[in-house]
Write an enzyme that holds these catalytic residues in place. Sequence first.
Site, PDB file in Angstrom:
ATOM      1  N   ARG A  54      17.333  -7.357   9.513  1.00 57.90           N
ATOM      2  CA  ARG A  54      18.811  -7.294   9.565  1.00 57.90           C
ATOM      3  C   ARG A  54      19.754  -8.502   9.572  1.00 57.90           C
ATOM      4  NH1 ARG A  54      21.924  -7.015  14.127  1.00 57.90           N
ATOM      5  NH2 ARG A  54      20.373  -7.181  15.991  1.00 57.90           N
ATOM      6  N   HIS A  84       0.960  -1.133   0.164  1.00 58.61           N
ATOM      7  CA  HIS A  84      -0.107   0.011  -0.023  1.00 58.61           C
ATOM      8  C   HIS A  84       0.714   1.361   0.005  1.00 58.61           C
ATOM      9  CE1 HIS A  84      -3.797  -2.400   0.551  1.00 58.61           C
ATOM     10  NE2 HIS A  84      -3.063  -2.793   1.689  1.00 58.61           N
TER      11      HIS A  84
END
Length: 247
Positions: free
Chosen positions: A204, A137
């Site tokens: 990460r 979105h």
Amino acid sequence: MPKNRNTFSSLTAWRRTLASRAVHGGWALLKEAGAVTAERPGRLRFRRIGAGTRLAFPQGTVFGEPWIELGDHCIIGEQVTLTAGMMPGLDLGADPILTLGNGVVLGRGSHVIADTTVTIGSDTYCGPYVYITSTNHSYDDPHQPVGKQWPRMEPVEIGPGCWLGTGAVVLPGARLGRNVVVAAGAVVRGEVPDHAVVAGAPARIVRTWDEEQGWQPPLRTPAPVPIPEGVTPEQLVAIAELAPEEA
């Protein structure tokens, strides 16, 4: 009177047992009949469905099948959603949109949403409820509802031999290398190199591997010992029943 009551209770329990067996037996037959394979595609007409590939029943939402290619020996769990295009009935051109390599596993309840190209490499395993999407979105206009704004689309590429843990999310534009491990619940975006472990939201890199140093930081547990060739299942069961000091 107590004798009649006991007889009635026994008869009721017997009927419930029979009903339970009938329900479970019927459900097993329904799951077998509703599974999708190359030989029994049902209503689904994929661009390709490879030999040995199976979509468990019940399937999730599936549309855009003419632009979906499934490799050989893939395992697609129950309630897995596979879509190509933003909605059914679109002409998406000549090339495939969603491609699964050979031996891909998608766990129960996973979603692969391919409004533009999504490629999952061979022998990649996904735990349950993994979400892979090429669309996100947008919220550029603060005065319009987010759901009414035109979404952004970027291709997704997941290399061969990866493992995606339960509930992992792969966002548009992500490119995962070979043999990448994605921790459960991680949210992946951007590029991840070969032989990396990623965790967190946003994800990460928490561990990498190279030829000279091996895994950095080093693994905290020893590598599992492979089963020697020639060991039978019966021997493994017998070993499992031994006390630790005997084993």
